[in-house]
Design an enzyme around this catalytic site. Structure first.
Site: not given
Length: 167
Positions: A46, A51, A93-94, A135-136, A139
């Site tokens: 995701g 991000q 997480c990226l 989660h996304e 952000h």
């Protein structure tokens, strides 16, 4: 399509609240295509536009496999309902590379969003899909998964990322 740089903590852009998208057009679809390519390259499941430094309410996701890709696109997503029961899940997480920890989130949610074509969709999510979309969506509000952890764990995560970046 292009691979974009993924911002990592403690970049202050990650704490910005993303703005709603006016309409789904070719420019936005090009952004979503870039996001998907960036996410696959990372690799991840995701990615929110913030991000990659774009403060728009856009998410891409793929919970499929490398052999069976299932790309999903979420524009202006909102949660209409969330279950009272929660699901603990070890998240990563990226934007926080090499750090994982358990977060409790509602196990089921009902979503509304615009898809890649700009059509409004309502659907239910559970399991990994529910965890990932929440989660996304965090952000989009400037919230990272480590913000759900204790202050000590948050500080350890940021310290670890800084150390990895310096190496």
């Amino acid at each position: 399509m292009a691979i974009r740089e993924i911002l990592v903590v403690p970049n202050p852009v990650l704490k910005q609240v993303s703005q709603p998208v006016e309409r789904v057009d070719d420019e936005l679809r090009a952004l979503m295509d870039d996001m998907l390519e960036t996410m696959y390259d990372a690799p991840g499941i995701g990615l929110a536009a913030i991000q990659i430094g774009v403060p728009k309410r856009v998410i891409v996701m793929d919970l499929g496999t490398a052999e069976d890709r299932q790309p999903r696109y979420f524009v202006n997503p909102e949660i209409l309902w969330a279950s009272d029961d929660t699901l603990p899940y070890e998240e990563g997480c990226l934007s926080i590379p090499e750090y994982f920890d358990e977060v409790d989130r509602p196990s089921r949610v009902k979503l509304r969003y615009l898809n890649y074509q700009g059509e409004q969709v309502e659907e239910d999510a559970d399991g990994l899909f529910a965890v990932c979309i929440q989660h996304e969506m965090d952000h989009l509000e400037g919230v990272l998964f480590i913000d759900h952890l204790s202050r000590l764990k948050r500080e350890q995560a940021v310290k670890k990322v800084k150390k990895l970046r310096a190496a």
